[in-house]
Design an enzyme around this catalytic site. Structure first.
Site, PDB file in Angstrom:
ATOM      1  CB  SER A 228     -46.131 -11.282 -19.923  1.00 48.32           C
ATOM      2  OG  SER A 228     -47.029 -11.497 -18.860  1.00 48.32           O
TER       3      SER A 228
ATOM      4  CD1 TRP B  46     -45.714  -4.201 -18.256  1.00 49.58           C
ATOM      5  CD2 TRP B  46     -43.827  -5.406 -18.202  1.00 49.58           C
ATOM      6  NE1 TRP B  46     -44.953  -3.737 -17.204  1.00 49.58           N
ATOM      7  CE2 TRP B  46     -43.789  -4.463 -17.154  1.00 49.58           C
ATOM      8  CE3 TRP B  46     -42.760  -6.276 -18.366  1.00 49.58           C
ATOM      9  CZ2 TRP B  46     -42.715  -4.370 -16.282  1.00 49.58           C
ATOM     10  CZ3 TRP B  46     -41.683  -6.178 -17.493  1.00 49.58           C
ATOM     11  CH2 TRP B  46     -41.666  -5.251 -16.467  1.00 49.58           C
ATOM     12  CG  HIS B  47     -40.851  -8.264 -20.920  1.00 47.91           C
ATOM     13  ND1 HIS B  47     -41.889  -9.046 -20.485  1.00 47.91           N
ATOM     14  CD2 HIS B  47     -39.874  -8.389 -19.989  1.00 47.91           C
ATOM     15  CE1 HIS B  47     -41.554  -9.626 -19.335  1.00 47.91           C
ATOM     16  NE2 HIS B  47     -40.340  -9.243 -19.006  1.00 47.91           N
ATOM     17  N   GLY B  48     -41.814  -4.923 -24.143  1.00 45.82           N
ATOM     18  CA  GLY B  48     -41.349  -4.030 -25.184  1.00 45.82           C
ATOM     19  C   GLY B  48     -42.294  -3.937 -26.356  1.00 45.82           C
TER      20      GLY B  48
ATOM     21  CG  PHE C 244     -37.976  -4.583 -20.353  1.00 47.71           C
ATOM     22  CD1 PHE C 244     -37.729  -4.444 -21.690  1.00 47.71           C
ATOM     23  CD2 PHE C 244     -37.323  -5.596 -19.654  1.00 47.71           C
ATOM     24  CE1 PHE C 244     -36.848  -5.294 -22.348  1.00 47.71           C
ATOM     25  CE2 PHE C 244     -36.449  -6.455 -20.297  1.00 47.71           C
ATOM     26  CZ  PHE C 244     -36.206  -6.297 -21.643  1.00 47.71           C
TER      27      PHE C 244
END
Length: 494
Positions: free
Chosen positions: A328, A331-333, A494
């Site tokens: 996760s 996934w955000h960056g 994102f």
């Protein structure tokens, strides 16, 4: 195109609604879907037309895989046998296609930077511009191909599938919608205008727009200036900056999600809720069942459960939780700040899962919100070094930086933010003490609003009250006046 812009509110949205309901009214459901897909592609390509090649190519590639699965099913039915290996090959192709695109556009430079650092190499970076919404529409299509390969979904027509992927309210920043939620609605012939549904949608959209324009953008001024001057903060100014970002992040993303749900209702389409008052959670584990709920659902369904979930013992379950939160974070960056954020979040959620300490609910809420705010330091920082600076700032004590911060913020509001113009007239002068009081009141206003009903609860409880309609009109006018400084949404990155 932005929801909080003149072209969207006064041109795009009216045209989209008129075309959608006009074509459905004369019984042209497929034509209405083609029209809606075309409008959604205009919406997506408004910033950069080159993005259209990516999303259209992604749609056609995934649809081709679904067609192959359809042919395999027909062949197996005819021969009276099951050919699972072939279906798994298609699933692997789907993973390679979707994750490959995501890796190239989002993580390639990050990967090469680390290869260069570890092996003292000098590979050239591509400096690829991140396409809007790629994480969202990639996950939606990945879930579809996974379900198709595992026999959990039927094959849909290209028109319905394209509308599912491109539906503009959720295209750029979610919620992450499953095919089973959206495509059956598109296949329905019942798309006549419904006044009650449209009213609910308008209220939800305007309340979400108000979160973004009247709250998040104001808190962003405080947070952005604080992080830009992180070397010069002290304990009290750093706390103010982190409170501002804590509030900005929530009102920005939940505002977008509310607008998406509201726009869906205006078109007669129900999208899943993405937030359920997460800052009222008593543990970080509970917070993540309330925050970005569709991402949590995706990670649970397509990562946590395939890894074994809780079926292989407690230690394996905790390891799976850790993997989910580390992914996760990525996934955000594509940055180590996000990886560190994901690792720290995963460790705290594991602690919550062990249930070694149980706090009274109200104390648990306070502890959870403070913990979440501290975790946002690496999440928002541009580097781990800056995250270290912010943590150090929190330990400096009083050095008189808060009035300086407030004075700068007050000087920005009259130009950037309509409430700031009004406030400056009510509290004339820029004396540091006046501005400090104003800044603290503004932060407390955000905290107070978080303790009220969320938008879904407001929509349900006030449906029959005229007062909400009047408030909605006032807020809408207020937001439109404040469009002069349009800002993008945090989750666009994102």
């Amino acid at each position: 195109m932005l929801f909080n812009s003149y072209i969207f509110v006064f041109l795009f949205l009216p045209l989209a609604l008129m075309g959608w309901y006009g074509l459905n009214r004369i019984g042209q459901r497929k034509a209405a879907l083609v029209f809606l897909t075309g409008m959604s592609l205009w919406f997506y390509g408004y910033f950069n037309a080159a993005y259209l090649l990516l999303i259209v190519g992604s749609i056609l590639g995934n649809y081709l895989l679904s067609l192959i699965l359809q042919s395999l099913t027909a062949y197996n039915d005819k021969r009276g046998r099951v050919n699972k290996p072939a279906e798994y090959i298609v699933l692997i192709c789907g993973l390679l296609l979707n994750l490959g695109l995501l890796f190239y556009f989002k993580y390639y430079d990050f990967f090469i930077e680390n290869v260069n650092m570890i092996f003292k190499a000098d590979h050239t970076l591509k400096h690829i511009l991140l396409p809007l919404g790629i994480s969202f529409f990639t996950f939606q299509q990945l879930s579809y191909i996974a379900d198709r390969s595992l026999g959990r979904s039927e094959h849909y027509g290209l028109i319905e599938y394209s509308a599912f992927v491109t539906f503009f309210p959720q295209l750029i920043a979610g919620p992450i919608v499953l095919h089973s939620e959206l495509i059956p609605q598109f296949m329905s012939d019942e798309h006549r205008f419904n006044a009650d549904g449209f009213y609910d949608g308008m209220v939800t959209f305007v309340l979400g727009l108000s979160k973004k324009v009247l709250l998040a953008d104001g808190f962003a001024i405080v947070a952005n200036y604080g992080f830009d001057t992180s070397l010069y903060l002290d304990t009290f100014s750093a706390v103010a900056v982190m409170m501002a970002y804590f509030l900005e992040l929530y009102f920005d993303f939940s505002g977008y999600s509310d607008m998406a749900v509201g726009l869906g209702l205006m078109f007669g389409i129900r999208l899943p809720e993405n937030f359920n008052s997460p800052y009222k959670a008593a543990t970080l584990k509970e917070l993540w069942t309330r925050w970005h709920m569709t991402l949590t659902r995706f990670m649970t369904t397509y990562v946590y459960i395939p890894l074994g979930g809780s079926r292989r013992g407690k230690v394996r379950m905790l390891l799976n939780v850790f993997i989910v939160f580390m992914l996760s974070g990525l996934w955000h960056g594509a940055a180590w700040t996000y990886v560190v954020w994901g690792i720290c979040t995963g460790l705290i959620v594991i602690w919550d899962s062990l249930k070694l300490v149980k706090l009274p609910h109200k104390i648990g809420v306070i502890v959870t919100d403070i913990t979440f705010t501290l975790l946002l330091i690496p999440f928002r920082s541009t580097s781990l070094a800056q995250a270290g600076e912010i943590f150090a700032d929190l330990l400096k004590g009083w050095r008189g930086n808060l009035p300086k911060l407030a004075d700068h913020i007050a000087s920005q509001f009259p130009e950037l933010y309509l409430p700031g113009q009004i406030t400056m007239r009510l509290l004339p002068g820029r004396e540091p003490m006046v501005n400090t009081v104003w800044l603290l009141l503004f932060l407390m206003l955000g905290v107070f609003i978080l303790t009220r009903k969320n938008v879904a609860q407001i929509r349900e409880s006030y449906r029959e009250r005229r007062g909400l309609a009047i408030v909605t009109v006032i807020l809408f006018v207020y937001c439109v006046i404040s469009f002069s400084q349009v800002s993008t949404f945090i989750y666009f990155n994102f």
